[in-house]
Design a protein around this motif. Structure first.
Motif, mmCIF file in Angstrom:
data_model
loop_
_atom_site.group_PDB
_atom_site.id
_atom_site.type_symbol
_atom_site.label_atom_id
_atom_site.label_comp_id
_atom_site.label_asym_id
_atom_site.label_seq_id
_atom_site.Cartn_x
_atom_site.Cartn_y
_atom_site.Cartn_z
ATOM 1 N N ASP A 457 -8.347 39.262 -21.458
ATOM 2 C CA ASP A 457 -8.658 40.407 -20.591
ATOM 3 C C ASP A 457 -9.384 39.955 -19.329
ATOM 4 O OD1 ASP A 457 -8.882 43.402 -20.244
ATOM 5 O OD2 ASP A 457 -11.006 42.860 -20.222
ATOM 6 N N ARG A 458 -10.332 39.036 -19.474
ATOM 7 C CA ARG A 458 -11.065 38.543 -18.299
ATOM 8 C C ARG A 458 -10.126 37.827 -17.322
ATOM 9 N NH1 ARG A 458 -16.642 37.678 -19.597
ATOM 10 N NH2 ARG A 458 -17.363 39.617 -20.593
ATOM 11 N N GLU A 460 -6.874 38.367 -16.930
ATOM 12 C CA GLU A 460 -6.032 39.367 -16.262
ATOM 13 C C GLU A 460 -6.825 40.113 -15.201
ATOM 14 O OE1 GLU A 460 -2.982 39.475 -16.430
ATOM 15 O OE2 GLU A 460 -2.469 38.433 -18.282
ATOM 16 N N GLN A 461 -8.092 40.399 -15.472
ATOM 17 C CA GLN A 461 -8.932 41.056 -14.472
ATOM 18 C C GLN A 461 -9.123 40.161 -13.251
ATOM 19 O OE1 GLN A 461 -12.640 42.653 -15.938
ATOM 20 N NE2 GLN A 461 -11.697 43.460 -17.798
ATOM 21 N N ALA A 462 -9.366 38.880 -13.500
ATOM 22 C CA ALA A 462 -9.543 37.944 -12.388
ATOM 23 C C ALA A 462 -8.267 37.835 -11.566
ATOM 24 C CB ALA A 462 -9.959 36.573 -12.926
ATOM 25 N N ALA A 464 -5.915 40.183 -11.264
ATOM 26 C CA ALA A 464 -5.745 41.431 -10.526
ATOM 27 C C ALA A 464 -6.631 41.443 -9.278
ATOM 28 C CB ALA A 464 -6.055 42.626 -11.428
ATOM 29 N N LEU A 465 -7.876 40.995 -9.421
ATOM 30 C CA LEU A 465 -8.788 40.944 -8.279
ATOM 31 C C LEU A 465 -8.301 39.935 -7.248
ATOM 32 C CD1 LEU A 465 -11.477 41.860 -7.022
ATOM 33 C CD2 LEU A 465 -12.598 39.998 -8.273
ATOM 34 N N ARG A 468 -5.543 41.386 -5.156
ATOM 35 C CA ARG A 468 -6.013 42.351 -4.150
ATOM 36 C C ARG A 468 -6.707 41.652 -2.994
ATOM 37 N NH1 ARG A 468 -7.606 45.288 -8.807
ATOM 38 N NH2 ARG A 468 -9.770 44.621 -8.510
ATOM 39 N N SER A 513 -20.314 35.594 -12.060
ATOM 40 C CA SER A 513 -18.985 36.206 -11.927
ATOM 41 C C SER A 513 -17.900 35.414 -12.650
ATOM 42 C CB SER A 513 -18.612 36.333 -10.451
ATOM 43 O OG SER A 513 -18.618 35.048 -9.824
ATOM 44 N N THR A 515 -16.355 33.208 -16.034
ATOM 45 C CA THR A 515 -16.336 33.434 -17.483
ATOM 46 C C THR A 515 -16.271 32.109 -18.211
ATOM 47 O OG1 THR A 515 -15.239 35.590 -17.288
ATOM 48 C CG2 THR A 515 -15.036 34.459 -19.398
#
Length: 876
Positions: A457-458, A460-462, A464-465, A468, A513, A515
């Motif tokens: 999950d971390r 995928e979040q990274a 996605a960020l 962007r 920030s 992981t």
């Protein structure tokens, strides 16, 4: 395309007629054709359209239907269920039959009772069906009560073919029944514990008389009569035997007449009577309140004190509940100013009553919830009259606590809010335990670092960020060198302590920030999100290697080294799994080189690219070096028992690699444009071989595949015509196969091009039909002669209802359009029987023969012809 080259014949000594499974155990096909399909279609429509949960299983206990209502109530999608036996574990969380399974097995009542005890019964309306109710705490949609009925399904011969089970969520009803039972119990307890005497009279003889229906203990003591003797007695008898000497006959008559009036009019009345205590002395004036109940009974409430004393008693009761309840309670005015709190409020919040009365309820607010939350709360409270949920509040000592609160709005006589009552429980400990459980699920028990689940999950979040903000992400795959030696020398306990210290040092090397996660054993992952990870990642790696080189106290290890693999987003992958896999590969490269170092995944990518370029170069020379061969697979007419044709399939025999699978070099040939010269070579070679067979007196219908690249060539028709003319092949003996996707990609242009090819006199077929997205409108316009059913449907048609339906539909569609049908990939007798029943006469597959060179084709022909005759005349 009819290419079985990637499949291998089992080395068990059996030939093509042996019972060799294709994708699973073959199942005897359905006996009916159109009827069964229609019935299944109707069943599917009924099940899918049913608003209640319904699912169907077949005799092998596999789910065949799982409607939308099932998905909602059970919490499992149709994709998870259909074709599986998951119904045997999804309801109870363990492997056990559901009611439909027992129906399919024809289980007797004793067997059903083993699983459902006395919670089931035979259906009074459906023959052979069982009904039951049960509680299911483990459903994906959440715990609930279900009422379910399972009934057998029979075919036209009365043979059971499965079972259907309908479900109904009765949680609401069960909860309502429980609430009703609780309410009745509370009423009986309240009725029994009331200090005031209560006697209930039921009308008798159309209201001309009344019998005593119930009496509470207070009334028993008051009227000096036992409940067992009083129940069912007429009103005059009750009054006469009440053992109250001071009660006059006039008072008794007056009470009896008042009961009748209240019963007739429904208007409550009050009477004052004098009662004596157990010593016979006058006690006080008693107020008898007569009320007609909704049950048409009349209740007589006897109060042993005056109105002032009764009001005081009621207030004392409410005050007692207010004081002694374990829930915190506070009451505010319409402006939210606290006017009253109970002791539990003080115990939970730490505020004494004098400290909060007159203060705004904002005094309790925690900074953990913003103003918008409370604006929404008050908006809903005023609109709906109540609000229930979780709120973070603050104790007097400044500690935040989580409460479950119900806030109720109290209206005045004019319907305006003038009080708000809040009843709350402190659920901080429950919340803390819940958070602890969640933490354990997503964190490593030893180091406290995120585990694999949370890591994904971390990442995928990274990613996605990073997308962007248009920057990169680096994954560092860290594996401690020689950790097994440390474990062996110092013991696993010391090894665990070292891992905990390694985790601490890794976290000290990265930012908040980033992981740090532990995959297991001595493997760690660091996720670095930065504007320039390609340059920043090596710096982080060096800090990590330096931190690990410092001595460890427990166990006493001079230094620890690590091998670190690095993969970068977006260069090395666009998702967590790919990046982890590539970082893992890079880490092993670092270990292979020297350990205690870092390695980027780019080096492995380079080697992969070199191998691809090498294959591309070899493929360009394959025709010149005579490395390509055309193999032929026989095509059989099972009605005539004859080999009527053959399909040409290209093979590449590399001088060093051996045979290269077609699914490896054909896509590459398509990509680099080599498919056009390869396709022309195959067409020319196949036509020559077909002519050679004709000269030997073996006329064969020849099938040759056309690729998308070939089809888009402007001079395709001229090249085909030139090849046919040059070799002298009769065009009617040539069949050109095009995949469904080729024709539908440019449908309008395909019609014109196919018409030109068709004018040459050749046969046209759609290969792999059913795997694309054919438009029926265009299909009617295309000059197609043959539809070839894709092997993926044939392989599963014997045991997959959906595949069987698709195959049947294609055969019927072709028949309606006047097209012939060829079934590809036929490998079992069961598949053959299925196709024969649906009148598909032409087949191709390993059941008859695999693709072979021309000389082998000729040598095997007699044997294949015997097989064809055998297929045309089945023993059973």
């Amino acid at each position: 395309m009819g290419d079985n080259a990637c499949r291998e014949i089992p080395a068990d000594g059996r030939d093509e007629l042996g019972d060799r499974p294709a994708g699973g155990t073959s199942v005897r096909p359905p006996r009916a054709v159109g009827g069964r399909a229609a019935e299944e279609n109707r069943l599917s429509q009924i099940v899918d359209g049913c608003p209640v949960p319904v699912f169907v299983i077949d005799t092998s206990h596999r789910v065949t239907h799982w409607n939308r209502a099932c998905e909602v109530v059970i919490g499992a999608s149709a994709a998870e269920m259909i074709g599986t036996r998951n119904q045997r574990r999804i309801f109870y969380g363990i492997e056990r039959p559901c009611m439909a399974d027992l129906i399919v097995d024809g289980a007797p009542d004793d067997t059903v009772r083993l699983f459902y005890q006395d919670k089931f019964r035979r259906s009074a309306t459906v023959s052979g069906a069982f009904e039951a109710e049960d509680y299911f705490p483990n459903l994906g949609g959440g715990p609930c009560w279900l009422s379910f009925t399972a009934a057998p399904l029979f075919d036209e011969d009365g043979v059971i073919i499965g079972a259907i089970e309908t479900l109904q969520d009765i949680t609401g009803r069960r909860n309502a029944e429980a609430a009703l039972h609780a309410g009745e119990r509370r009423f009986r307890e309240l009725f029994a514990s009331m200090r005031d005497g209560v006697v209930i009279f039921a009308p008798h003889d159309e209201g001309r008389d009344f019998v005593l229906a119930d009496i509470n203990p207070a009334a028993e003591a008051l009227y000096r009569m036992s409940r067992s003797r009083a129940l069912g007695r007429r009103l005059p008898e009750v009054l006469a035997s009440s053992a109250q000497p001071e009660t006059t006959a006039d008072q008794a008559a007056e009470l009896a007449e008042a009961v009748r009036r209240v019963w007739r009019s429904g208007v409550p009345e009050s009477l004052m009577t004098v009662h004596l205590d157990s010593g016979g002395k006058p006690l006080d004036c008693r107020h008898n309140r007569l009320v007609r109940l909704p049950t048409s009974e009349v209740a007589c409430l006897s109060e042993d004190i005056t109105d002032r004393q009764r009001s005081q008693a009621e207030q004392e009761m409410v005050a007692s509940v207010f004081r002694h309840t374990v829930e915190g309670i506070f009451v505010t005015d319409s402006d939210g100013v606290i006017i009253s709190v109970n002791p539990a409020f003080t115990q939970i919040t730490g505020y004494q009553e004098g400290e909060v009365v007159g203060q705004s309820s904002r005094l309790l607010r925690s900074p953990l919830q913003d103003e918008a939350f409370f604006d929404e709360l008050w908006s809903r409270l005023k609109a709906e009259g109540s609000w229930q949920g979780q709120i973070w509040n603050r104790r007097k000592n400044g500690e935040n606590f989580l409460e479950w609160v119900t806030i109720t709005q109290v209206l005045d006589a004019a319907g305006r809010p003038y009080r708000y009552v809040a009843i709350f429980n402190d659920i901080t400990d429950l919340h803390r335990k819940d958070e602890q459980i969640k933490h354990q699920a997503y964190h490593d028990a030893l180091t406290g670092l995120p585990n694999r689940l949370l890591l994904a999950d971390r990442i995928e979040q990274a990613i996605a960020l990073a997308r962007r903000q248009e920057h990169g992400v680096a994954l560092l795959f860290i594996d401690l060198d020689h950790f097994k030696t440390i474990n062996d020398c110092h013991g696993h306990d010391m090894g665990d302590r070292l891992l905990v210290e390694v985790a601490r040092r890794l976290k000290s090397c990265v930012r908040e920030s980033d992981t740090v996660a532990r995959l297991g054993g001595d493997e760690f992952i660091v996720v670095v999100a930065d504007a320039d990870v390609a340059e920043g990642a090596p710096q982080v790696c060096q800090r990590i290697l330096k931190a690990l080189r410092a001595p460890f106290a427990q166990p006493q290890v001079e230094q620890v080294t690590a091998s670190i693999g690095i993969s970068l987003f977006p260069d090395d992958g666009g998702d967590a799994d790919t990046l982890l896999k590539h970082a893992d590969i890079a880490m092993y490269e670092a270990k292979r080189r020297s350990r205690n170092t870092i390695s980027f995944f780019t080096s492995e990518m380079t080697r992969t690219m070199m191998r691809r370029l090498e294959m591309e170069s070899d493929l360009r020379r394959a025709i010149e070096h005579d490395e390509l061969e055309v193999h032929y697979q026989p095509k059989v007419d099972i009605l005539k028992g004859a080999i009527y044709g053959m399909e040409a399939l290209v093979r590449w025999f590399h001088p060093t690699r051996g045979m290269v699978p077609p699914d490896e070099f054909i896509p590459l040939a398509e990509e680099i444009g080599m498919i056009v010269p390869i396709g022309e070579w195959v067409l020319r070679t196949a036509c020559r071989d077909a002519m050679e067979l004709r000269r030997q007196g073996i006329p064969m219908q020849l099938s040759v595949n056309l690729s998308m690249r070939q089809f888009r060539e402007a001079d395709l028709v001229e090249r085909i015509a030139a090849t046919i003319s040059e070799i002298g092949l009769d065009p009617s003996f040539l069949e050109l196969e095009l995949t469904e996707s080729i024709l539908m990609t440019e449908a309008a242009q395909s019609i014109a091009a196919l018409n030109e090819i068709k004018r040459l006199g050749v046969t046209l077929s759609i290969d792999d039909f059913g795997t694309g997205y054919s438009s029926l409108s265009y299909l009617t316009k295309l000059p197609i002669d043959i539809l070839k059913i894709d092997r993926s449907f044939i392989q599963h048609c014997g045991h997959d209802g959906n595949s069987a339906t698709v195959v049947s539909a294609i055969i019927n569609l072709a028949d309606q359009l006047g097209h012939s049908v060829v079934a590809e990939g036929v490998e079992t007798v069961a598949q053959l029987a299925f196709l024969r029943e649906r009148r598909c006469s032409r087949i191709q597959g390993y059941l008859v023969g695999k693709p072979v060179p021309l000389h082998t084709f000729v040598a095997q022909l007699d044997r294949w012809r015997k097989i064809a005759v055998a297929l045309a005349n089945p023993i059973i």
